[in-house]
Design a protein around this motif. Structure first.
Motif, PDB file in Angstrom:
ATOM      1  N   LYS A 122       0.793  -1.218   0.000  1.00 43.52           N
ATOM      2  CA  LYS A 122       0.000   0.000   0.000  1.00 43.52           C
ATOM      3  C   LYS A 122       0.829   1.273   0.000  1.00 43.52           C
ATOM      4  O   LYS A 122       0.377   2.305  -0.489  1.00 43.52           O
ATOM      5  CB  LYS A 122      -0.925   0.016   1.225  1.00 43.52           C
ATOM      6  N   ARG A 123       2.045   1.220   0.532  1.00 40.15           N
ATOM      7  CA  ARG A 123       2.797   2.462   0.677  1.00 40.15           C
ATOM      8  C   ARG A 123       4.267   2.142   0.903  1.00 40.15           C
ATOM      9  O   ARG A 123       4.615   1.147   1.534  1.00 40.15           O
ATOM     10  CB  ARG A 123       2.246   3.270   1.860  1.00 40.15           C
ATOM     11  N   PHE A 124       5.121   3.022   0.372  1.00 38.40           N
ATOM     12  CA  PHE A 124       6.557   2.919   0.607  1.00 38.40           C
ATOM     13  C   PHE A 124       7.085   4.300   0.958  1.00 38.40           C
ATOM     14  O   PHE A 124       6.819   5.282   0.255  1.00 38.40           O
ATOM     15  CB  PHE A 124       7.273   2.380  -0.636  1.00 38.40           C
ATOM     16  N   ARG A 157      10.420   2.242   5.041  1.00 39.20           N
ATOM     17  CA  ARG A 157       9.210   1.676   5.636  1.00 39.20           C
ATOM     18  C   ARG A 157       8.248   1.282   4.523  1.00 39.20           C
ATOM     19  O   ARG A 157       8.064   2.019   3.557  1.00 39.20           O
ATOM     20  CB  ARG A 157       8.564   2.710   6.554  1.00 39.20           C
ATOM     21  N   VAL A 158       7.630   0.114   4.675  1.00 39.54           N
ATOM     22  CA  VAL A 158       6.644  -0.345   3.700  1.00 39.54           C
ATOM     23  C   VAL A 158       5.398  -0.812   4.458  1.00 39.54           C
ATOM     24  O   VAL A 158       5.492  -1.394   5.534  1.00 39.54           O
ATOM     25  CB  VAL A 158       7.198  -1.479   2.806  1.00 39.54           C
ATOM     26  N   ALA A 211       0.714  -5.087   8.186  1.00 43.19           N
ATOM     27  CA  ALA A 211       2.065  -4.954   8.725  1.00 43.19           C
ATOM     28  C   ALA A 211       2.696  -3.661   8.221  1.00 43.19           C
ATOM     29  O   ALA A 211       2.623  -3.342   7.033  1.00 43.19           O
ATOM     30  CB  ALA A 211       2.927  -6.148   8.320  1.00 43.19           C
ATOM     31  N   ILE A 212       3.258  -2.915   9.138  1.00 40.96           N
ATOM     32  CA  ILE A 212       4.114  -1.774   8.802  1.00 40.96           C
ATOM     33  C   ILE A 212       5.520  -2.213   9.176  1.00 40.96           C
ATOM     34  O   ILE A 212       5.839  -2.378  10.352  1.00 40.96           O
ATOM     35  CB  ILE A 212       3.712  -0.515   9.583  1.00 40.96           C
ATOM     36  N   VAL A 213       6.358  -2.437   8.175  1.00 43.43           N
ATOM     37  CA  VAL A 213       7.680  -3.005   8.430  1.00 43.43           C
ATOM     38  C   VAL A 213       8.743  -2.019   7.974  1.00 43.43           C
ATOM     39  O   VAL A 213       8.598  -1.340   6.956  1.00 43.43           O
ATOM     40  CB  VAL A 213       7.850  -4.363   7.722  1.00 43.43           C
ATOM     41  N   GLY A 214       9.811  -1.929   8.731  1.00 43.73           N
ATOM     42  CA  GLY A 214      10.867  -1.011   8.343  1.00 43.73           C
ATOM     43  C   GLY A 214      11.899  -0.810   9.428  1.00 43.73           C
ATOM     44  O   GLY A 214      11.808  -1.347  10.537  1.00 43.73           O
ATOM     45  N   SER A 215      12.911  -0.002   9.083  1.00 44.04           N
ATOM     46  CA  SER A 215      14.017   0.296   9.982  1.00 44.04           C
ATOM     47  C   SER A 215      14.333   1.781   9.900  1.00 44.04           C
ATOM     48  O   SER A 215      14.122   2.420   8.862  1.00 44.04           O
ATOM     49  CB  SER A 215      15.265  -0.512   9.613  1.00 44.04           C
ATOM     50  N   LYS A 216      14.872   2.316  11.003  1.00 42.96           N
ATOM     51  CA  LYS A 216      15.244   3.733  11.036  1.00 42.96           C
ATOM     52  C   LYS A 216      16.588   3.886  11.719  1.00 42.96           C
ATOM     53  O   LYS A 216      16.854   3.266  12.743  1.00 42.96           O
ATOM     54  CB  LYS A 216      14.177   4.547  11.772  1.00 42.96           C
ATOM     55  N   TYR A 217      17.435   4.758  11.116  1.00 46.72           N
ATOM     56  CA  TYR A 217      18.707   5.141  11.730  1.00 46.72           C
ATOM     57  C   TYR A 217      18.610   6.603  12.119  1.00 46.72           C
ATOM     58  O   TYR A 217      18.336   7.469  11.297  1.00 46.72           O
ATOM     59  CB  TYR A 217      19.866   4.936  10.759  1.00 46.72           C
ATOM     60  N   GLU A 218      18.808   6.890  13.409  1.00 51.42           N
ATOM     61  CA  GLU A 218      18.744   8.258  13.895  1.00 51.42           C
ATOM     62  C   GLU A 218      19.457   8.306  15.237  1.00 51.42           C
ATOM     63  O   GLU A 218      19.419   7.342  16.000  1.00 51.42           O
ATOM     64  CB  GLU A 218      17.287   8.707  14.050  1.00 51.42           C
ATOM     65  N   ASN A 219      20.125   9.439  15.506  1.00 52.48           N
ATOM     66  CA  ASN A 219      20.890   9.594  16.749  1.00 52.48           C
ATOM     67  C   ASN A 219      21.899   8.467  16.922  1.00 52.48           C
ATOM     68  O   ASN A 219      22.098   7.935  18.023  1.00 52.48           O
ATOM     69  CB  ASN A 219      19.953   9.661  17.960  1.00 52.48           C
ATOM     70  N   TYR A 227       9.135  -9.054   1.119  1.00 45.60           N
ATOM     71  CA  TYR A 227       9.281  -7.854   0.284  1.00 45.60           C
ATOM     72  C   TYR A 227      10.759  -7.496   0.228  1.00 45.60           C
ATOM     73  O   TYR A 227      11.428  -7.378   1.252  1.00 45.60           O
ATOM     74  CB  TYR A 227       8.478  -6.703   0.872  1.00 45.60           C
ATOM     75  N   GLU A 228      11.278  -7.333  -1.008  1.00 43.67           N
ATOM     76  CA  GLU A 228      12.682  -6.981  -1.205  1.00 43.67           C
ATOM     77  C   GLU A 228      12.780  -5.693  -2.009  1.00 43.67           C
ATOM     78  O   GLU A 228      12.005  -5.475  -2.951  1.00 43.67           O
ATOM     79  CB  GLU A 228      13.428  -8.097  -1.949  1.00 43.67           C
ATOM     80  N   ILE A 229      13.706  -4.836  -1.627  1.00 40.17           N
ATOM     81  CA  ILE A 229      13.940  -3.598  -2.359  1.00 40.17           C
ATOM     82  C   ILE A 229      15.443  -3.413  -2.499  1.00 40.17           C
ATOM     83  O   ILE A 229      16.190  -3.595  -1.529  1.00 40.17           O
ATOM     84  CB  ILE A 229      13.267  -2.400  -1.669  1.00 40.17           C
ATOM     85  N   ALA A 230      15.898  -3.101  -3.723  1.00 43.77           N
ATOM     86  CA  ALA A 230      17.334  -3.052  -3.991  1.00 43.77           C
ATOM     87  C   ALA A 230      17.680  -1.820  -4.816  1.00 43.77           C
ATOM     88  O   ALA A 230      17.072  -1.586  -5.876  1.00 43.77           O
ATOM     89  CB  ALA A 230      17.780  -4.314  -4.744  1.00 43.77           C
ATOM     90  N   PRO A 231      18.635  -0.984  -4.385  1.00 44.00           N
ATOM     91  CA  PRO A 231      19.091   0.159  -5.186  1.00 44.00           C
ATOM     92  C   PRO A 231      19.726  -0.322  -6.487  1.00 44.00           C
ATOM     93  O   PRO A 231      20.584  -1.211  -6.487  1.00 44.00           O
ATOM     94  CB  PRO A 231      20.116   0.841  -4.280  1.00 44.00           C
ATOM     95  N   TYR A 232      19.267   0.227  -7.576  1.00 37.55           N
ATOM     96  CA  TYR A 232      19.798  -0.085  -8.914  1.00 37.55           C
ATOM     97  C   TYR A 232      19.758  -1.576  -9.217  1.00 37.55           C
ATOM     98  O   TYR A 232      20.559  -2.086  -9.992  1.00 37.55           O
ATOM     99  CB  TYR A 232      21.232   0.437  -9.048  1.00 37.55           C
TER     100      TYR A 232
END
Length: 699
Positions: A162-164, A183-184, A259-267, A307-312
């Protein structure tokens, strides 16, 4: 340093019959300009002849910049260069008309001195000429796999992406980004899944199997203020198994999850930002679907979207998120006859090479969410009514003198009484169980009479009754106290001492026992009073333990395991010596409405109190606090840095919209309560005395 300020490029990708329409919901702020790295160069796509993950070839006579060793080069997608690339030149092989540049993948961190991305994509695709805003992945088992390892599958699985969301922030002068988020949002709306073992032989399938690997349309992320577009390839895989099924069984489940799945880098820290919920149901369960002895155990993964997402398009730098959905099923002769738990988890990882320009992986694991879809008895005693009698009336056997009468209805889901028959089992005190038939009345009610000779020493005895079908199925059990009338204090009143209004957690045993107290006319405790507990409403609720009489302090308690759904409470009965009900009987234990209390519990910091005086001429005033700590506990009490008081005055109770709290002033105060969406902020407001209060808390 180079600043590029030119119009954004919007790209529409066309491949075969699938065209992607990307809805961009957010754009970066205009004042956050992009700064390329000192050795970063954007190549003309027309000068590139071919490319792969380790090389690209350029025409020597093409206009534009000619890369050097250690340059970071970026090229947008084109017909010759499907995904584009972001690479670092490590060596150069000259040629007559063309030059080959040998490369290694590069990342955003080394390609940009400063970069801000904050973009969201929502699903909108045209597939085979039809607009689709729902499921992008739809697998019908009728079109493909019918059987794996002896297990048969049916129905459809639908995985809706539904959303990325993607966020990336790096400031000039810093070696690493300040923030990175992927996040997806996905769900399985519209899915209906069936799995069956049609033989009586146990099946164990140990290996996971991929049913289908489905490439989704490419996402193109525009780099603000530049012509650069970063391509992100998406793939969804549908996996099933492993699973163990001990015999013949078939289930049809609507496996609905979000499901809202994802990771965050901060601080300088990575965090797992995944959350998920299940809303599943079990459909059409028949006894004929299961082994003849009705003893079945099954456990395993029924499906797992990945779900897989890959740069280039580079799998070596991909991120992935998987949401395994599984079941634990038990069918047995003891009560409860059948239970089915649906389990959901989240796992995955982000390879940080592209985002941080250094090889590492952040792995995420979630806590398993389990929902009990069913906990049931095929035979169930319902709505019992108990009457205590001073004697047994007509003697059933020698030396039985005191009795109780129980009337109840029977829920017979599969009409076992007609098909195979069942009997009532009675166990009184330490006697052996006795099985006998009990006829139903004209309205279907069953009546049972239990009698007991206490002799000269015994004062009470438990009576347990349950139904047992001829195939071994047992119903839920009812346990009552048969108490010998005795001289002494005359019980008059029963009251709740503790355990009322606890937090509603379906399927779980409450943290505190239910406690009642019986007293005489003088308020003194009375020992030996028979106590009856009845669970009302809900699905599958029960008392795991229950005192059948009061102790020397006049107390009796029970532990309550809640049903899975519905309004439910526990009623408590007691009788005077003349067999009339005690004053206050029946008592009723109820549950806290839930949301306010569940969100309130835990640690909070009071930031400030704003007071608005209601009398004429009154002006607002603000009281600011530092390190003012509050901890709200499940037993209805709280502790605080400054507001804690001696003598048990710090307590609270909640309703559907608010809180009543003592200890903040001379009298208990009432406030409405609201929370921020992430439950990090809490806000009290209400009128107390001549003032209107607003209280601000944070976690």
């Amino acid at each position: 340093m180079k600043k590029l300020l030119i119009l954004l490029a919007f790209i529409v990708f066309i491949s075969g019959a699938c065209k992607r329409n990307i809805s961009i919901d957010k754009q970066p702020d205009d004042d956050k300009s992009t700064i390329l790295g000192k050795k970063t160069h954007v190549l003309e796509t027309s000068s590139i002849v071919s490319s792969d993950s380790a090389h690209f070839v350029m025409n020597n006579n093409a206009p534009g910049y000619k890369p050097q060793i250690d340059d970071i080069v970026i090229a947008n997608p084109s017909s010759e260069n499907k995904y584009g690339f972001m690479s670092k030149v490590v060596s150069i092989t000259p040629g007559g008309s063309q030059t080959t540049y040998n490369t290694v993948p590069a990342g955003l961190n080394e390609a940009f001195e400063q970069l801000y991305l904050n973009t969201s994509y929502t699903d909108s695709s045209v597939i085979d000429g039809n607009l689709r805003t729902g499921s992008l992945v739809n697998w019908s088992f009728e079109d493909g796999i019918g059987q794996t390892g002896g297990l048969k599958y049916g129905g459809q699985l639908k995985i809706n992406i539904k959303r990325f969301d993607i966020e990336y922030e790096k400031n000039e002068g810093f070696f690493l980004p300040d923030k990175m988020l992927i996040r997806v949002v996905m769900n399985s709306d519209g899915s209906s899944f069936q799995i069956a073992n049609e033989s009586e032989v146990a099946i164990t399938v140990e290996k996971e199997k991929t049913l289908k690997r489905i490439p989704l349309p490419i996402l193109y992320v525009p780099i603000p203020g530049t012509p650069i577009v970063v391509s992100l390839t998406q793939v969804v895989k549908l996996n099933v198994l492993p699973i163990i099924v001990s015999g013949k069984a078939k289930w049809k489940v609507s496996p609905l999850m979000t499901a809202i799945v994802g990771s965050k880098y901060e601080n300088e820290q990575w965090t797992n930002i995944s959350s998920y919920q299940v809303n599943n149901s079990l459909v059409n369960m028949l006894l004929s679907d299961f082994s003849k002895d009705f003893k079945i155990n099954a456990s395993g993964t029924i499906f797992k979207p990945i779900y897989e997402i890959a740069p280039y398009g580079m799998s070596a730098m991909k991120g992935f998120f998987e949401v395994p959905s599984g079941l634990d099923f038990v069918m047995q002769q003891k009560s409860p006859n059948v239970t089915l738990d649906y389990k959901l988890d989240v796992a995955g990882g982000i390879k940080t090479d592209f985002w941080f320009s250094k090889p590492s992986t952040y792995s995420i694991t979630g806590n398993v969410v389990s929902k009990r879809l069913i906990e049931a008895d095929f035979l169930k005693i319902e709505s019992p009514v108990v009457t205590f009698n001073g004697d047994c009336g007509p003697v059933q056997s020698p030396n039985r003198t005191y009795s109780l009468m129980v009337s109840f209805n029977v829920s017979d889901v599969f009409d076992l009484e007609k098909n195979i028959g069942w009997q009532l089992v009675e166990k009184i005190g330490t006697q052996n169980p006795v099985t006998f038939s009990v006829p139903a009345s004209a309205n279907g009610t069953i009546s049972y009479k239990g009698c007991m000779n206490f002799g000269s020493t015994s004062k009470s005895a438990p009576i347990t009754i349950y139904l047992k079908a001829r195939n071994g199925f047992e119903s839920n059990q009812l346990t009552f106290a048969l108490v010998k009338p005795e001289e002494g204090k005359d019980p008059q009143r029963i009251q709740i001492l503790s355990g009322d209004q606890q937090l509603n957690t379906p399927g779980k045993e409450l943290a505190k026992p239910l406690v009642v107290k019986v007293t005489d006319a003088n308020g003194d405790p009375v020992e030996g009073v028979a106590i009856e507990w009845r669970v009302r409403g809900g699905s599958g609720g029960s008392l795991t333990t229950a005192d059948i009489k009061t102790n020397a302090l006049g107390l009796a308690e029970a532990k309550w395991k809640l049903g899975m759904e519905g309004t439910q409470d526990v009623e408590v009965y007691g009788q005077k010596k003349n067999y009339s009900q005690l004053d206050g009987s029946p008592l009723k234990f109820t549950l806290d409405p839930g949301e306010i209390r569940s969100r309130l519990l835990g640690d909070w910091m009071l930031e400030k109190i704003v007071i608005y005086e209601t009398w004429p001429g009154g002006t607002p005033r603000t009281l600011s606090y530092k390190n003012e700590y509050f901890k709200f506990l499940d037993d209805g009490s709280y502790t605080s840095t400054s507001f804690s008081r001696t003598g048990g005055q710090n307590y609270f109770s909640t309703s559907a919209t608010g809180i009543k709290i003592s200890g903040l002033g001379s009298v208990a105060q009432n406030y409405t309560v609201t929370f921020s969406e992430d439950n990090k902020l809490m806000f009290f407001k209400g009128i107390n005395g001549n003032s209107y209060f607003e209280m601000y808390y944070y976690k």
